[in-house]
Design a protein around this motif. Structure first.
Motif, PDB file in Angstrom:
ATOM      1  N   LYS A 183     -20.897  20.653 -35.305  1.00 51.08           N
ATOM      2  CA  LYS A 183     -20.042  21.714 -35.855  1.00 51.08           C
ATOM      3  C   LYS A 183     -19.967  22.919 -34.924  1.00 51.08           C
ATOM      4  CE  LYS A 183     -20.177  22.140 -40.249  1.00 51.08           C
ATOM      5  NZ  LYS A 183     -20.567  22.444 -41.645  1.00 51.08           N
TER       6      LYS A 183
ATOM      7  N   SER B 183     -18.825  13.139 -39.118  1.00 50.85           N
ATOM      8  CA  SER B 183     -19.571  14.030 -39.999  1.00 50.85           C
ATOM      9  C   SER B 183     -21.067  13.922 -39.746  1.00 50.85           C
ATOM     10  CB  SER B 183     -19.271  13.676 -41.461  1.00 50.85           C
ATOM     11  OG  SER B 183     -20.146  14.363 -42.319  1.00 50.85           O
TER      12      SER B 183
ATOM     13  N   ALA C 194     -11.646  19.412 -37.751  1.00 48.69           N
ATOM     14  CA  ALA C 194     -11.926  20.834 -37.539  1.00 48.69           C
ATOM     15  C   ALA C 194     -10.725  21.447 -36.836  1.00 48.69           C
ATOM     16  CB  ALA C 194     -13.186  21.002 -36.700  1.00 48.69           C
TER      17      ALA C 194
ATOM     18  N   ASN D 264     -13.246  23.375 -41.457  1.00 48.66           N
ATOM     19  CA  ASN D 264     -13.662  21.966 -41.455  1.00 48.66           C
ATOM     20  C   ASN D 264     -13.311  21.319 -42.787  1.00 48.66           C
ATOM     21  OD1 ASN D 264     -15.528  21.441 -38.918  1.00 48.66           O
ATOM     22  ND2 ASN D 264     -16.044  23.481 -39.683  1.00 48.66           N
TER      23      ASN D 264
ATOM     24  N   ASP E 120     -17.446  24.225 -45.040  1.00 44.21           N
ATOM     25  CA  ASP E 120     -16.531  23.078 -45.040  1.00 44.21           C
ATOM     26  C   ASP E 120     -15.402  23.316 -46.027  1.00 44.21           C
ATOM     27  OD1 ASP E 120     -17.657  21.474 -43.140  1.00 44.21           O
ATOM     28  OD2 ASP E 120     -19.103  20.587 -44.533  1.00 44.21           O
TER      29      ASP E 120
END
Length: 751
Positions: A600, A620, A630, A646, A721
């Protein structure tokens, strides 16, 4: 490099030697225009001494003629016209020359290739310190073929010596009978009057002395012949052992290793037909020498002469029996392994093959093969020759099969097509070991005789380790056990020991091989991908590949212990990625559209320098078999500030409803695939064509396909997210609309 290309660079005497190989029996033009085809055929797989191989040779002759005719048909122009006529003439000429004796064509071409390779090698070695033009594989095969030629000459030499010995011994026996006749005549003189006896006795005594002197000399000569023959046989058996060691302990073991790696997605093992041709040559040479030794023993028994020869022949007979036993037992192999993850009550197949079965005429009384499943401990006991008869760890249905001889291929094999594991008996597990770490193996065994029941063999072979499961949910953990075993097993190990930890680069090779095979892609894992995996495996933040080269990963880290903060292991996460990619993302992975192995924070760093609407696809971290989108956009809560969003991960369940490309098409705020490719340029070829004029109506629902700034806070989960499960899921909402009948879906708006 092709041999013909190198042969054309020969000079001087070497060039003349090469040119002298060709003539009306095989024109040099044929070699030139069909060089690639000629060098691509398995000439060495044909046994020139076996008349049954003639059909293979005939097939090669027909193919050669067809290739020539095809080459002739494609010639154009003035020069092409002349070449077309010439090649057509050569096709007819070769057919006329070799149609009745196709094995002679094979002999001719083998001789040409062998000589060319030798000339090239000699020229290369004289001009280059490393002799690098011949690759190591060609050299190895050449050495094996040269050894077979030496063995053939040695065997022919001992055959000639044996015939000479037999001839001399037969003449000795005749002379010995003559001495007995003279002795009988001398004995009969006692009945004659003294005058007659004195008249005849001197001549007979002289003749007896002459014959006995000859017999004494000839007995010593025969003894020397026998000893010389035995010494020659010793030399032949030494070379046979050496050649057999190369073929069985090097080449066959390497083939089995390739077969094992093929279970992890490595290239097909191949080369079994060449191995069989070598093993058959070994069998034939061993049998010829065995028959010679037995004939020598018969001659010794026929005419016993005191000396060491009896002990020598016993030793030779014992040695040759050991050699042929090792050959037969080692060449009973599994051509097609049973599945290594084996589910109970499910049909499976396997094929076993005896590489020397055809040559030893085993197929004249076809043996039966039995398959049994045994545990790791039972396999260990079996290899220690401990009594394990009737021991098994389960019941296999349809576990008996008769070996069949296939005339066209010359193979003797048993095809188990409908086996099924009815039940399994598990052993006590050790420590943290789970059922998916317990290894079994399929034992294949048979019994047959060769040489009119002279020798009886009991042969056994073990399959690669299998892990038995009863439910599909156990498959990924069982696959981990198999992958680790296939990748890191040592040749000749005790069943089924593997190292508990391996270097990270070794594991990278294994999982990269598996990934490419599962996804069926030439695009494997890049160094950046492997660094990401190392960071995940070792909870590290280093981006330097060198930091991981000397690190080791244990089996527990691989698939026993959960990743920090997760409820799944490293392997379970990686296997989920493979499954998702294989089933739904393969074209996008091959196109390079999926970066995938990006965390991330890395995604945020990459996207923040790009224009709004730039997005990337990454696997993920939090969900097995999930991929998330993303993208960078304005922060609705802070004017002038941008942030990375995300989406909650998509899984197989989502893609079974609507594809990734269609989902990306649905999301209007996604504009550019990282770094700067317009999304339609990348994904449009995968969009589902519209079924009706729904596109216009869908545009009226643009609100569904845009992100409402006013709802941004509630659309983010605690990890930042984009939570499509708890709020309005844009893509799923569209799916619901698309699933409704067209008239009812849009009719209300139209009215």
């Amino acid at each position: 490099m092709a041999v013909w290309i190198q042969a054309q660079q020969l000079q001087g005497d070497a060039l003349h030697q090469m040119q002298s190989l060709y003539g009306q029996h095989f024109p040099i033009e044929v070699r030139h225009y069909l060089s690639q085809w000629i060098e691509g055929q398995l000439w060495d797989a044909i046994d020139l001494e076996n008349p049954q191989e003639e059909f293979k040779a005939k097939r090669l002759l027909d193919s050669l003629i067809q290739e020539l005719q095809n080459k002739a048909e494609h010639q154009v122009g003035e020069d092409g016209f002349l070449l077309k006529i010439k090649l057509g003439h050569y096709a007819s000429q070769l057919k006329s020359t070799y149609d009745r004796c196709p094995l002679e064509l094979v002999r001719c071409i083998k001789h040409i290739l062998y000589t060319e390779q030798r000339l090239v090698r000699e020229a290369t070695n004289s001009s280059s310190p490393v002799g690098g033009m011949m690759d190591s594989m060609s050299q190895k095969y050449q050495q094996i073929n040269q050894a077979f030629e030496e063995l053939r000459l040695l065997t022919q030499d001992t055959e000639n010596d044996l015939r000479k010995l037999q001839h001399n011994q037969e003449y000795f026996i005749i002379q010995y009978q003559e001495s007995l006749r003279i002795q009988a005549q001398l004995t009969s003189l006692a009945t004659l009057p003294p005058a007659d006896r004195q008249l005849r006795e001197p001549a007979l005594l002289s003749k007896r002395a002459t014959v006995e002197a000859w017999l004494t000399r000839e007995a010593n000569t025969l003894q020397k012949y026998r000893l010389d023959l035995a010494e020659k046989h010793q030399k032949t058996l030494q070379l046979l052992r050496k050649q057999q060691t190369i073929i069985l302990d090097d080449e066959l073991i390497q083939w089995k290793r390739r077969q094992q790696l093929a279970g992890n997605g490595g290239p097909p093992e191949g080369g079994l037909d060449i191995l069989q041709s070598w093993c058959e040559k070994l069998a034939e040479t061993i049998w010829q020498n065995r028959q010679q030794i037995r004939r020598a023993e018969h001659l010794r028994q026929q005419l016993p002469i005191p000396g060491p020869i009896e002990e020598l022949l016993n030793e030779l007979n014992s040695t040759i029996t050991d050699i042929i036993s090792a050959l037969v037992t080692s060449t009973f192999i599994i051509e097609k392994q049973p599945p290594q993850v084996l589910k109970t009550q499910t049909k499976f197949a396997a094929t076993v093959r005896l590489l020397v079965g055809g040559k030893l005429n085993v197929h004249m009384n076809p043996p039966q093969v039995k398959a049994t499943i045994i545990s790791e401990q039972q396999a260990k006991a079996l290899l220690k020759n401990e009594n394990t008869r009737n021991d098994s760890s389960g019941e296999i249905l349809n576990n008996n099969c008769v070996m069949e001889y296939h005339q066209t291929t010359g193979t003797l094999s048993a095809h188990f097509r409908n086996m099924s594991l009815k039940r399994i008996k598990r052993s006590d597990r050790r420590g943290a070991e789970s059922v998916t770490e317990e290894k079994f193996t399929i034992l294949f065994e048979s019994q047959f005789s060769v040489g009119s029941n002279e020798l009886v063999f009991q042969v056994k072979t073990l399959s690669l380790p299998v892990v038995v499961i009863v439910h599909g949910s156990q498959d990924n953990n069982a696959t981990a056990t198999v992958l680790w075993d296939n990748a890191f097993a040592e040749p000749g190990r005790v069943p089924f020991l593997v190292p508990d930890k391996v270097l990270w680069p070794q594991l990278c090779d294994a999982i990269n091989m598996k990934y490419k095979a599962e996804v069926q892609s030439n695009r494997g894992l890049s160094e950046e991908n492997l660094v990401f995996l190392a960071q995940k495996a070792f909870s590290s933040s280093s981006n330097n590949p060198d930091d991981y080269r000397s690190m080791t990963m244990t089996w527990s880290q691989f698939n026993r212990e959960s990743l920090p903060g997760r409820n799944f292991t490293f392997w379970q996460w990686f296997d989920g990625v493979m499954e998702l990619t294989k089933k739904h993302l393969k074209p996008h992975w091959n196109d390079g559209a999926i970066l995938g192995f990006v965390n991330k924070q890395q995604a945020q760093d990459m996207l923040m320098s790009k224009p709004n609407g730039t997005f990337l696809l990454r696997f993920s971290d939090s969900e097995i078999g999930g991929i998330t989108i993303a993208w960078v956009a304005e922060n609705p809560n802070k004017a002038g500030e941008r942030m990375v969003w995300n989406l909650m991960p998509y899984t197989t369940k989502d893609f079974s409803i609507r594809s990734l490309a269609d989902r990306i098409s649905d999301l209007n705020h996604l504009l550019f695939l990282y770094p700067d490719r317009p999304k339609d340029e990348v994904f449009s070829k995968y969009y589902t064509p519209p079924l009706c004029n729904c596109a216009a109506s869908l545009s009226e629902c643009g609100c569904l396909l845009s992100v409402s700034c006013g709802r941004s806070d509630s659309m983010l989960d605690t990890d930042g997210d984009f939570d499509l499960d708890d709020t309005m899921d844009v893509a799923r909402h569209v799916e619901e609309l698309l699933r409704r009948p067209v008239e009812s879906q849009w009719g209300g708006q139209q009215s």
